[in-house]
Design a protein around this motif. Structure first.
Motif, PDB file in Angstrom:
ATOM      1  N   TYR A   1      10.081  -4.005  -9.171  1.00 30.45           N
ATOM      2  CA  TYR A   1      10.781  -4.118 -10.440  1.00 30.45           C
ATOM      3  C   TYR A   1       9.775  -4.322 -11.557  1.00 30.45           C
ATOM      4  CZ  TYR A   1      15.131  -5.316  -7.877  1.00 30.45           C
ATOM      5  OH  TYR A   1      16.232  -5.321  -7.054  1.00 30.45           O
ATOM      6  N   ARG A   2      10.206  -4.008 -12.776  1.00 35.70           N
ATOM      7  CA  ARG A   2       9.496  -4.463 -13.952  1.00 35.70           C
ATOM      8  C   ARG A   2      10.446  -5.309 -14.787  1.00 35.70           C
ATOM      9  NH1 ARG A   2       7.536   0.206 -17.889  1.00 35.70           N
ATOM     10  NH2 ARG A   2       7.473  -1.557 -19.334  1.00 35.70           N
ATOM     11  N   GLN A   3       9.870  -6.323 -15.459  1.00 39.26           N
ATOM     12  CA  GLN A   3      10.672  -7.221 -16.292  1.00 39.26           C
ATOM     13  C   GLN A   3      10.095  -7.233 -17.695  1.00 39.26           C
ATOM     14  OE1 GLN A   3      10.738 -11.517 -15.352  1.00 39.26           O
ATOM     15  NE2 GLN A   3      12.950 -11.494 -15.688  1.00 39.26           N
ATOM     16  N   ASP A   4      10.902  -6.808 -18.642  1.00 40.58           N
ATOM     17  CA  ASP A   4      10.511  -6.756 -20.049  1.00 40.58           C
ATOM     18  C   ASP A   4      11.470  -7.615 -20.857  1.00 40.58           C
ATOM     19  OD1 ASP A   4      10.150  -3.556 -18.979  1.00 40.58           O
ATOM     20  OD2 ASP A   4       8.423  -4.572 -19.850  1.00 40.58           O
ATOM     21  N   PRO A   5      10.995  -8.197 -21.955  1.00 34.47           N
ATOM     22  CA  PRO A   5      11.857  -9.064 -22.784  1.00 34.47           C
ATOM     23  C   PRO A   5      13.123  -8.340 -23.216  1.00 34.47           C
ATOM     24  CG  PRO A   5       9.576  -9.246 -23.456  1.00 34.47           C
ATOM     25  CD  PRO A   5       9.629  -8.121 -22.476  1.00 34.47           C
ATOM     26  N   GLY A   6      14.269  -8.990 -23.007  1.00 31.29           N
ATOM     27  CA  GLY A   6      15.543  -8.423 -23.437  1.00 31.29           C
ATOM     28  C   GLY A   6      16.079  -7.300 -22.580  1.00 31.29           C
ATOM     29  N   MET A   7      15.339  -6.909 -21.528  1.00 32.99           N
ATOM     30  CA  MET A   7      15.755  -5.754 -20.721  1.00 32.99           C
ATOM     31  C   MET A   7      16.219  -6.169 -19.332  1.00 32.99           C
ATOM     32  SD  MET A   7      15.294  -3.071 -22.590  1.00 32.99           S
ATOM     33  CE  MET A   7      15.187  -1.703 -21.458  1.00 32.99           C
ATOM     34  N   GLY A   8      15.879  -7.361 -18.899  1.00 36.84           N
ATOM     35  CA  GLY A   8      16.209  -7.718 -17.531  1.00 36.84           C
ATOM     36  C   GLY A   8      15.293  -7.030 -16.541  1.00 36.84           C
ATOM     37  N   LEU A   9      15.504  -7.272 -15.288  1.00 38.06           N
ATOM     38  CA  LEU A   9      14.736  -6.649 -14.216  1.00 38.06           C
ATOM     39  C   LEU A   9      15.252  -5.233 -13.969  1.00 38.06           C
ATOM     40  CD1 LEU A   9      14.657  -9.748 -11.934  1.00 38.06           C
ATOM     41  CD2 LEU A   9      12.615  -8.437 -12.475  1.00 38.06           C
ATOM     42  N   ARG A  10      14.334  -4.269 -13.945  1.00 39.93           N
ATOM     43  CA  ARG A  10      14.718  -2.873 -13.698  1.00 39.93           C
ATOM     44  C   ARG A  10      13.959  -2.350 -12.488  1.00 39.93           C
ATOM     45  NH1 ARG A  10      13.631   0.247 -19.093  1.00 39.93           N
ATOM     46  NH2 ARG A  10      11.855  -1.208 -19.167  1.00 39.93           N
ATOM     47  N   LEU A  11      14.682  -1.656 -11.614  1.00 36.99           N
ATOM     48  CA  LEU A  11      14.121  -1.189 -10.358  1.00 36.99           C
ATOM     49  C   LEU A  11      13.279   0.061 -10.584  1.00 36.99           C
ATOM     50  CD1 LEU A  11      14.127  -1.584  -7.244  1.00 36.99           C
ATOM     51  CD2 LEU A  11      16.103  -0.053  -7.182  1.00 36.99           C
ATOM     52  N   ILE A  12      12.037   0.044 -10.085  1.00 33.24           N
ATOM     53  CA  ILE A  12      11.132   1.179 -10.239  1.00 33.24           C
ATOM     54  C   ILE A  12      11.235   2.096  -9.019  1.00 33.24           C
ATOM     55  CG2 ILE A  12       8.743   1.900 -10.613  1.00 33.24           C
ATOM     56  CD1 ILE A  12       8.197  -0.943 -11.680  1.00 33.24           C
ATOM     57  N   HIS A  13      10.901   1.571  -7.854  1.00 28.47           N
ATOM     58  CA  HIS A  13      11.020   2.268  -6.586  1.00 28.47           C
ATOM     59  C   HIS A  13      11.417   1.265  -5.525  1.00 28.47           C
ATOM     60  CE1 HIS A  13       9.231   6.240  -7.505  1.00 28.47           C
ATOM     61  NE2 HIS A  13       8.348   5.607  -8.271  1.00 28.47           N
ATOM     62  N   TYR A  14      11.940   1.769  -4.408  1.00 25.87           N
ATOM     63  CA  TYR A  14      12.264   0.888  -3.310  1.00 25.87           C
ATOM     64  C   TYR A  14      12.029   1.611  -1.987  1.00 25.87           C
ATOM     65  CZ  TYR A  14      16.806   3.304  -3.100  1.00 25.87           C
ATOM     66  OH  TYR A  14      17.799   4.256  -3.002  1.00 25.87           O
ATOM     67  N   SER A  15      12.056   0.829  -0.898  1.00 26.77           N
ATOM     68  CA  SER A  15      11.832   1.377   0.435  1.00 26.77           C
ATOM     69  C   SER A  15      12.790   0.712   1.418  1.00 26.77           C
ATOM     70  CB  SER A  15      10.387   1.114   0.859  1.00 26.77           C
ATOM     71  OG  SER A  15      10.202   1.392   2.229  1.00 26.77           O
ATOM     72  N   VAL A  16      13.409   1.516   2.250  1.00 26.07           N
ATOM     73  CA  VAL A  16      14.339   0.971   3.237  1.00 26.07           C
ATOM     74  C   VAL A  16      13.700   0.878   4.617  1.00 26.07           C
ATOM     75  CG1 VAL A  16      16.351   1.728   1.945  1.00 26.07           C
ATOM     76  CG2 VAL A  16      15.428   3.201   3.741  1.00 26.07           C
ATOM     77  N   GLY A  17      12.418   1.157   4.697  1.00 28.94           N
ATOM     78  CA  GLY A  17      11.725   1.013   5.970  1.00 28.94           C
ATOM     79  C   GLY A  17      10.341   1.624   5.903  1.00 28.94           C
ATOM     80  N   GLU A  18       9.535   1.305   6.893  1.00 28.66           N
ATOM     81  CA  GLU A  18       8.167   1.837   6.951  1.00 28.66           C
ATOM     82  C   GLU A  18       8.183   3.353   6.855  1.00 28.66           C
ATOM     83  OE1 GLU A  18       5.796   0.128  10.114  1.00 28.66           O
ATOM     84  OE2 GLU A  18       4.861   2.071  10.482  1.00 28.66           O
ATOM     85  N   GLY A  19       7.333   3.882   5.971  1.00 26.42           N
ATOM     86  CA  GLY A  19       7.215   5.320   5.822  1.00 26.42           C
ATOM     87  C   GLY A  19       8.233   5.950   4.901  1.00 26.42           C
ATOM     88  N   THR A  20       9.144   5.165   4.327  1.00 24.89           N
ATOM     89  CA  THR A  20      10.170   5.699   3.427  1.00 24.89           C
ATOM     90  C   THR A  20      10.027   5.111   2.032  1.00 24.89           C
ATOM     91  OG1 THR A  20      11.861   3.983   3.675  1.00 24.89           O
ATOM     92  CG2 THR A  20      11.770   5.678   5.371  1.00 24.89           C
ATOM     93  N   THR A  21      10.312   5.915   1.008  1.00 21.63           N
ATOM     94  CA  THR A  21      10.365   5.430  -0.365  1.00 21.63           C
ATOM     95  C   THR A  21      11.449   6.188  -1.105  1.00 21.63           C
ATOM     96  OG1 THR A  21       8.726   7.002  -1.201  1.00 21.63           O
ATOM     97  CG2 THR A  21       7.891   4.868  -0.417  1.00 21.63           C
TER      98      THR A  21
END
Lengths: 111, 116
Positions: B35-55
């Motif tokens: 995630y990135r967190q910026d003032p007034g924006m809240g936490l925003r998801l950049i990328h995620y992974s549900v297991g090894e080798g996956t994005t």
């Protein structure tokens, strides 16, 4: 579109002065609503998970409740150490494992 | 019990430089998030992974790449840093419970990144 709105943005309380923070949400198929506490310079710390309307959870001076449209975090007789930003997040039913976060409520408890 | 550890804690880059942020978790969690967190924006998801080798891409993936070569590590890369990427970056992880993912995410303490 999934959305989370927290109010108020900031809250100042005297020690012992109880109050509530609000988290309103719009999500298709709620899988969970999460409350976190964040101290300056730190990452969010997990407090509660609520899954269905009518559910309540308690921890020390904090109590979280959930309806179909909103959640409240009630703070009873707060102490200065309760000062922090409180974040609310929801996970929807799309199965994408994503949280939608609100922008938080900054709480300051004065001694 | 370390939980989620992020390195480095602070970094200053010049525009156009590249860098990699490292996230390590010792809880044997399947899912990991950036995630990135910026003032007034809240936490925003950049990328995620549900297991090894996956994005997979999140809400704000542009300008970032990720890799999950080992279950315990999730790397976030900036190939050509831009001032708009100045932010606080948080990594999180969560376990699975059968097919349900509604388990709480556990966060690291963040990397504060400034792009000049």
């Amino acid at each position: 579109e999934d959305q989370v709105t927290q109010s108020p943005e900031a809250l100042r309380l005297q020690e012992g002065e109880s109050s509530s923070l609000n988290c309103s949400y719009t999500v298709s198929g709620l899988r969970g609503l999460f409350w976190y506490r964040q101290d300056p310079g730190k990452g969010p710390e997990f407090l509660f998970t609520l899954y269905s309307a009518g559910e309540e959870k308690e921890k020390e001076r904090l109590k979280a409740t959930l309806t179909k449209k909103e959640s409240f975090l009630h703070i009873t007789a707060p102490k200065p150490e309760d000062s922090a930003t409180y974040l609310c997040a929801v996970e929807g039913g799309s199965g994408t494992y994503k949280y939608i976060f609100g922008t938080g409520t900054r709480l300051k408890v004065l001694a | 019990n370390a939980g989620v550890t992020q390195t480095p804690k602070f970094r200053v880059l010049k525009t156009g430089q590249s860098m990699t942020l490292l996230c390590a978790q010792d809880m044997n969690h399947e899912y990991m998030y950036w995630y990135r967190q910026d003032p007034g924006m809240g936490l925003r998801l950049i990328h995620y992974s549900v297991g090894e080798g996956t994005t997979a891409k999140g809400e704000v993936p542009d300008g970032y790449n990720v890799s999950r070569l080992k279950k315990q590590n999730f790397l976030l890369g900036l190939e050509s840093a831009a001032p708009s990427q100045t932010s606080v970056y948080f990594c999180a992880s969560s376990p699975t419970k059968g097919r349900s993912s509604n388990q709480p995410q556990h966060f690291g303490d963040g990397t504060r990144l400034s792009i000049l």
